[in-house]
Scaffold this motif. Structure first.
Motif, PDB file in Angstrom:
ATOM      1  N   CYS B 312      -1.857  34.287 -44.534  1.00 27.29           N
ATOM      2  CA  CYS B 312      -2.139  33.543 -43.304  1.00 27.29           C
ATOM      3  C   CYS B 312      -1.509  32.153 -43.378  1.00 27.29           C
ATOM      4  N   LEU B 313      -0.735  31.806 -42.352  1.00 32.15           N
ATOM      5  CA  LEU B 313      -0.044  30.506 -42.348  1.00 32.15           C
ATOM      6  C   LEU B 313      -0.756  29.469 -41.484  1.00 32.15           C
ATOM      7  N   CYS B 327       4.665  33.899 -39.078  1.00 34.17           N
ATOM      8  CA  CYS B 327       3.681  34.605 -39.906  1.00 34.17           C
ATOM      9  C   CYS B 327       3.927  36.114 -39.827  1.00 34.17           C
ATOM     10  N   CYS B 334      -2.690  40.869 -37.553  1.00 37.92           N
ATOM     11  CA  CYS B 334      -3.616  39.863 -37.026  1.00 37.92           C
ATOM     12  C   CYS B 334      -3.517  39.779 -35.506  1.00 37.92           C
ATOM     13  N   CYS B 351      -2.107  30.637 -32.662  1.00 37.11           N
ATOM     14  CA  CYS B 351      -1.767  32.056 -32.785  1.00 37.11           C
ATOM     15  C   CYS B 351      -2.291  32.837 -31.585  1.00 37.11           C
TER      16      CYS B 351
END
Ligand code: SF4
Lengths: 89, 359
Positions: B312-313, B327, B334, B351
């Protein structure tokens, strides 16, 4: 969660105002603003159940007035686009 | 709707875009600090209206996103206590902790209730005197005064069973840390609703110390485009300063009443931010004089060191150095219905905003 919406004050009962946004109704607690200044018909910004500021109608109008020139500019561009057949924006 | 529709006028937006194109010559990165701005920018496709040299990057202003896993893990422990009712804003419920989320605990029978306002949590406390009601306080200067008001009301009403678990944070330390860490930023689109409370004073250090401009912006497309234009003008004229675009709501001095409530109940302490780590005096802690309503004092719990999800970024994205599309998990593993990191949960998370509007 951080979203806040401008809502019209329809009714005031003590520190609670009943407000509307379009057709939806919301209750706003007025204790966080100078609620002596708030009247029916005013707009307030509601955040998590509290009115956090009264909208300044004069400022809103002033800022919209400054955009009139952009509307004109754009109408003109639209016209040029149509006439010239080229895509500007 | 009044004060909304006028600020979505397509002609004004395009006129502003044209003006920006006309005057901007330099390559610029402008950071929108606030998650509400990120959402609006993606929703209305504003990046596509800007010239190539003007880039928008998202910042650390999504409260759910910067909140630590430890906070979620502790909230999960609270929710498992027999005599505790958790009251929380909806955004938090699906945020994954190290091993569970509040949503999962609720499914297993925990009493977790979503509230729209802390006032609803007070009502729950009033109606459940034998239970302890723990309200999860997240959010920046916009939301923290509501928590202060809640604590003040609880004290007045003698609601001894009402507690706030505070992860409230303040914005300026994060904004300054990003510059200190060398993130490329040429100007800030300042958070409109934080500033409604604080006023413009909290940003004055940014032009003074760092030579960067801050324009406090509203949330509609016209607001954002005008703020970008104002920042471009500042940069072209080498004149960095704090300006308010969102004048219909933000007063230079802010909301004094709300500031007083905040100051009565909270004091500053060091706090952890996802992506930025521990920042000095960036968190709001409940003052000792109100500790009877402080969950951390009255119901202390211990949890194991939190586990951050692999790959996860979110942290890098909150710093503005990566975009969601960088990502590998984005939109594949995700998604909003199966979020791996916090940035995919809240609608203000980068996101989630990219997933919805810019995939
Ligand atoms: S897409 Fe999901 S996993 Fe990737 S950075 Fe965003 S929240 Fe984290």
């Amino acid at each position: 969660m951080c979203l806040s919406i401008p809502a019209r004050v329809d009714e005031i009962n003590g520190e609670i105002a009943t407000c509307s946004v379009g057709k939806s109704n919301y209750e706003a607690n007025l204790q966080m603003i100078e609620f002596e200044d708030v009247k029916v018909g005013d707009y307030v910004l509601i955040h998590t159940g509290f009115a956090i500021q009264k909208l300044d109608a004069e400022e809103a109008e002033a800022s919209l007035r400054t955009f009139d020139e952009f509307k004109e500019l754009n109408d003109q561009l639209d016209k040029e686009e149509k006439e010239g057949g080229s895509h500007i924006i | 709707m009044k004060y909304i529709d006028e600020y979505r006028d397509k002609n004004i937006v395009l006129g502003l875009a044209e003006e920006i194109k006309k005057i901007s010559t330099k390559k610029l990165k402008l950071m929108e600090v606030c998650g509400g701005h990120t959402m609006s920018i993606q929703k209305f496709g504003l990046p596509y209206l800007l010239p190539k040299n003007v880039e928008l990057i998202s910042g650390p202003g999504c409260p759910v996103c910067v909140t630590s896993r430890e906070f979620i893990d502790k909230a999960v422990v609270y929710s498992r206590m027999e005599d505790v009712i958790i009251a929380t804003y909806g955004d938090l419920i699906r945020v994954p902790g190290s091993n569970s989320s509040l949503d999962q605990e609720k499914a297993k029978g925990a009493d977790v209730r979503i509230v729209y306002s802390i006032l609803d949590a007070l009502t729950i406390a009033k109606n459940n005197r034998r239970k302890k009601v723990v309200f999860l306080g997240i959010g920046f200067e916009t939301t923290a005064p509501a928590s202060a008001a809640g604590i003040l009301k609880a004290r007045m009403a003698g609601l001894r069973n009402f507690y706030v678990y505070s992860a409230h944070k303040v914005m300026p330390p994060a904004m300054e840390t990003l510059i200190d860490e060398g993130v490329e930023i040429d100007g800030y689109i300042g958070p409109g609703h934080v500033s409604t409370i604080t006023g413009e004073g909290i940003y004055l250090n940014i032009p003074k110390k760092y030579g960067l401009g801050v324009v406090i912006s509203g949330f509609e497309p016209v607001d954002l485009m005008q703020s970008i234009l104002m920042l471009v003008k500042q940069l072209e004229n080498n004149d960095p300063k704090v300006e308010i675009q969102y004048k219909r709501v933000v007063k230079p001095e802010g909301n004094i009443k709300a500031q007083q409530m905040l100051d009565e109940v909270f004091t500053y302490g060091d706090d952890w931010w996802r992506g930025l780590g521990v920042l000095k005096n960036s968190g709001l802690k409940i003052r000792e004089s109100y500790s009877m309503h402080d969950a951390e004092v009255e119901i202390p719990v211990e949890v194991a060191p939190p586990i951050e999800p692999k790959g996860c970024l979110c942290g890098e994205i909150l710093k503005g150095v990566k975009k969601p599309k960088d990502c590998k998990l984005f939109a594949k593993v995700c998604t909003p219905s199966n979020p791996i990191g916090a940035c995919m949960v809240s609608s203000e998370g980068s996101c989630a905003a990219y997933y919805l509007y810019n995939r």
